[in-house]
Design a protein around this motif. Structure first.
Motif, PDB file in Angstrom:
ATOM      1  N   TYR A  19      -2.636  36.418  18.355  1.00  0.00           N
ATOM      2  CA  TYR A  19      -1.555  35.539  18.811  1.00  0.00           C
ATOM      3  C   TYR A  19      -0.802  36.234  19.940  1.00  0.00           C
ATOM      4  O   TYR A  19      -0.422  37.392  19.818  1.00  0.00           O
ATOM      5  CB  TYR A  19      -0.609  35.209  17.651  1.00  0.00           C
ATOM      6  N   PRO A  20      -0.598  35.543  21.081  1.00  0.00           N
ATOM      7  CA  PRO A  20       0.028  36.193  22.240  1.00  0.00           C
ATOM      8  C   PRO A  20       1.470  36.617  21.972  1.00  0.00           C
ATOM      9  O   PRO A  20       2.213  35.923  21.292  1.00  0.00           O
ATOM     10  CB  PRO A  20      -0.045  35.140  23.333  1.00  0.00           C
ATOM     11  N   LEU A  21       1.823  37.753  22.533  1.00  0.00           N
ATOM     12  CA  LEU A  21       3.168  38.297  22.352  1.00  0.00           C
ATOM     13  C   LEU A  21       4.102  37.911  23.492  1.00  0.00           C
ATOM     14  O   LEU A  21       5.288  38.201  23.440  1.00  0.00           O
ATOM     15  CB  LEU A  21       3.090  39.819  22.215  1.00  0.00           C
ATOM     16  N   LYS A  22       3.579  37.273  24.511  1.00  0.00           N
ATOM     17  CA  LYS A  22       4.381  36.773  25.629  1.00  0.00           C
ATOM     18  C   LYS A  22       4.251  35.262  25.656  1.00  0.00           C
ATOM     19  O   LYS A  22       3.344  34.698  25.046  1.00  0.00           O
ATOM     20  CB  LYS A  22       3.874  37.351  26.955  1.00  0.00           C
ATOM     21  N   ASP A  23       5.161  34.616  26.364  1.00  0.00           N
ATOM     22  CA  ASP A  23       5.063  33.164  26.494  1.00  0.00           C
ATOM     23  C   ASP A  23       3.690  32.793  27.031  1.00  0.00           C
ATOM     24  O   ASP A  23       3.212  33.370  28.007  1.00  0.00           O
ATOM     25  CB  ASP A  23       6.152  32.626  27.425  1.00  0.00           C
ATOM     26  N   ASP A  24       3.059  31.846  26.387  1.00  0.00           N
ATOM     27  CA  ASP A  24       1.717  31.417  26.737  1.00  0.00           C
ATOM     28  C   ASP A  24       1.668  29.896  26.581  1.00  0.00           C
ATOM     29  O   ASP A  24       1.604  29.397  25.457  1.00  0.00           O
ATOM     30  CB  ASP A  24       0.706  32.102  25.816  1.00  0.00           C
ATOM     31  N   PRO A  25       1.718  29.146  27.692  1.00  0.00           N
ATOM     32  CA  PRO A  25       1.736  27.689  27.605  1.00  0.00           C
ATOM     33  C   PRO A  25       0.527  27.112  26.865  1.00  0.00           C
ATOM     34  O   PRO A  25       0.653  26.133  26.128  1.00  0.00           O
ATOM     35  CB  PRO A  25       1.746  27.223  29.063  1.00  0.00           C
ATOM     36  N   SER A  26      -0.639  27.732  27.010  1.00  0.00           N
ATOM     37  CA  SER A  26      -1.829  27.246  26.306  1.00  0.00           C
ATOM     38  C   SER A  26      -1.654  27.382  24.803  1.00  0.00           C
ATOM     39  O   SER A  26      -1.958  26.459  24.045  1.00  0.00           O
ATOM     40  CB  SER A  26      -3.075  28.007  26.749  1.00  0.00           C
ATOM     41  N   MET A  27      -1.167  28.537  24.353  1.00  0.00           N
ATOM     42  CA  MET A  27      -0.980  28.730  22.924  1.00  0.00           C
ATOM     43  C   MET A  27       0.095  27.796  22.380  1.00  0.00           C
ATOM     44  O   MET A  27      -0.020  27.306  21.261  1.00  0.00           O
ATOM     45  CB  MET A  27      -0.625  30.189  22.607  1.00  0.00           C
ATOM     46  N   LYS A  28       1.103  27.531  23.171  1.00  0.00           N
ATOM     47  CA  LYS A  28       2.149  26.606  22.720  1.00  0.00           C
ATOM     48  C   LYS A  28       1.535  25.235  22.425  1.00  0.00           C
ATOM     49  O   LYS A  28       1.815  24.627  21.395  1.00  0.00           O
ATOM     50  CB  LYS A  28       3.249  26.498  23.765  1.00  0.00           C
ATOM     51  N   MET A  29       0.656  24.763  23.317  1.00  0.00           N
ATOM     52  CA  MET A  29       0.001  23.466  23.102  1.00  0.00           C
ATOM     53  C   MET A  29      -0.929  23.522  21.890  1.00  0.00           C
ATOM     54  O   MET A  29      -0.977  22.587  21.090  1.00  0.00           O
ATOM     55  CB  MET A  29      -0.789  23.047  24.343  1.00  0.00           C
ATOM     56  N   ILE A  30      -1.661  24.619  21.746  1.00  0.00           N
ATOM     57  CA  ILE A  30      -2.586  24.756  20.625  1.00  0.00           C
ATOM     58  C   ILE A  30      -1.825  24.824  19.309  1.00  0.00           C
ATOM     59  O   ILE A  30      -2.189  24.162  18.330  1.00  0.00           O
ATOM     60  CB  ILE A  30      -3.486  25.997  20.829  1.00  0.00           C
ATOM     61  N   LEU A  31      -0.749  25.600  19.269  1.00  0.00           N
ATOM     62  CA  LEU A  31       0.063  25.710  18.062  1.00  0.00           C
ATOM     63  C   LEU A  31       0.609  24.337  17.662  1.00  0.00           C
ATOM     64  O   LEU A  31       0.524  23.939  16.496  1.00  0.00           O
ATOM     65  CB  LEU A  31       1.210  26.698  18.278  1.00  0.00           C
ATOM     66  N   GLN A  32       1.154  23.602  18.619  1.00  0.00           N
ATOM     67  CA  GLN A  32       1.689  22.268  18.328  1.00  0.00           C
ATOM     68  C   GLN A  32       0.596  21.325  17.833  1.00  0.00           C
ATOM     69  O   GLN A  32       0.824  20.520  16.927  1.00  0.00           O
ATOM     70  CB  GLN A  32       2.374  21.695  19.568  1.00  0.00           C
ATOM     71  N   ALA A  33      -0.607  21.432  18.398  1.00  0.00           N
ATOM     72  CA  ALA A  33      -1.713  20.571  17.964  1.00  0.00           C
ATOM     73  C   ALA A  33      -2.114  20.890  16.519  1.00  0.00           C
ATOM     74  O   ALA A  33      -2.348  19.971  15.728  1.00  0.00           O
ATOM     75  CB  ALA A  33      -2.903  20.736  18.903  1.00  0.00           C
ATOM     76  N   PHE A  34      -2.182  22.171  16.182  1.00  0.00           N
ATOM     77  CA  PHE A  34      -2.475  22.526  14.789  1.00  0.00           C
ATOM     78  C   PHE A  34      -1.412  21.945  13.869  1.00  0.00           C
ATOM     79  O   PHE A  34      -1.716  21.352  12.839  1.00  0.00           O
ATOM     80  CB  PHE A  34      -2.536  24.045  14.608  1.00  0.00           C
ATOM     81  N   GLN A  35      -0.143  22.104  14.237  1.00  0.00           N
ATOM     82  CA  GLN A  35       0.948  21.622  13.396  1.00  0.00           C
ATOM     83  C   GLN A  35       0.927  20.098  13.264  1.00  0.00           C
ATOM     84  O   GLN A  35       1.119  19.575  12.169  1.00  0.00           O
ATOM     85  CB  GLN A  35       2.286  22.122  13.944  1.00  0.00           C
ATOM     86  N   ARG A  36       0.674  19.396  14.369  1.00  0.00           N
ATOM     87  CA  ARG A  36       0.563  17.922  14.296  1.00  0.00           C
ATOM     88  C   ARG A  36      -0.595  17.492  13.418  1.00  0.00           C
ATOM     89  O   ARG A  36      -0.546  16.452  12.784  1.00  0.00           O
ATOM     90  CB  ARG A  36       0.382  17.329  15.692  1.00  0.00           C
TER      91      ARG A  36
END
Length: 140
Positions: A19-36
């Motif tokens: 999991y990235p330790l810096k802001d990562d727009p791709s991971m933000k989208m992926i995390l939200q998709a998993f949660q949705r």
């Protein structure tokens, strides 16, 4: 190679290894998709110092439970040492983001240790719009 369906995320949970330790727009989208998609996320990075959008664990020993599915978000040169650790800790399925993000030898090593593998961006399954179109084009 496994076909990616929502069932790939056994028990409705996933470990994001690296999991990235810096802001990562791709991971933000992926995390939200998993949660949705109602998929619980366990994040792990051995270099973690504090949490981001989710709690980040430093090791398998720290995890409250080890999901049977892991999504690899590591640099490809960092993957090899994690293969045996995943297997030893109960991971059964491994998702790599794309073919350019993993060495073929690591995919083979996963198979040899009994880890089921798939290569696809999780947004092709869990996202909408352009990601659904990408899924169609990729044959996922």
């Amino acid at each position: 190679m496994a076909k990616l369906t929502k069932d790939f995320f056994t028990d409705g949970e996933v470990l994001i290894l690296g999991y990235p330790l810096k802001d990562d727009p791709s991971m933000k989208m992926i995390l939200q998709a998993f949660q949705r998609g109602s998929i619980a996320v366990y994040a792990m990075n051995p270099n973690a110092e504090g949490d981001r959008e989710v709690k980040i664990y430093k090791s398998f020993a720290e995890l409250p439970k080890v999901p049977r599915c892991a999504y690899i978000y590591l640099e490809k040169e960092e993957i090899t040492p994690w293969i045996s650790q995943m297997k030893e800790n109960g991971v059964q399925r491994v998702l790599f983001h794309s073919k350019k993000d993993v060495e073929p030898s690591d995919v083979d090593a996963c198979r040899k240790t009994g880890l089921e593998t798939a290569i696809a961006c999780p947004l092709m399954l869990l996202g909408g719009g352009i990601h659904k179109f990408h899924k169609l084009l990729a044959g996922v």
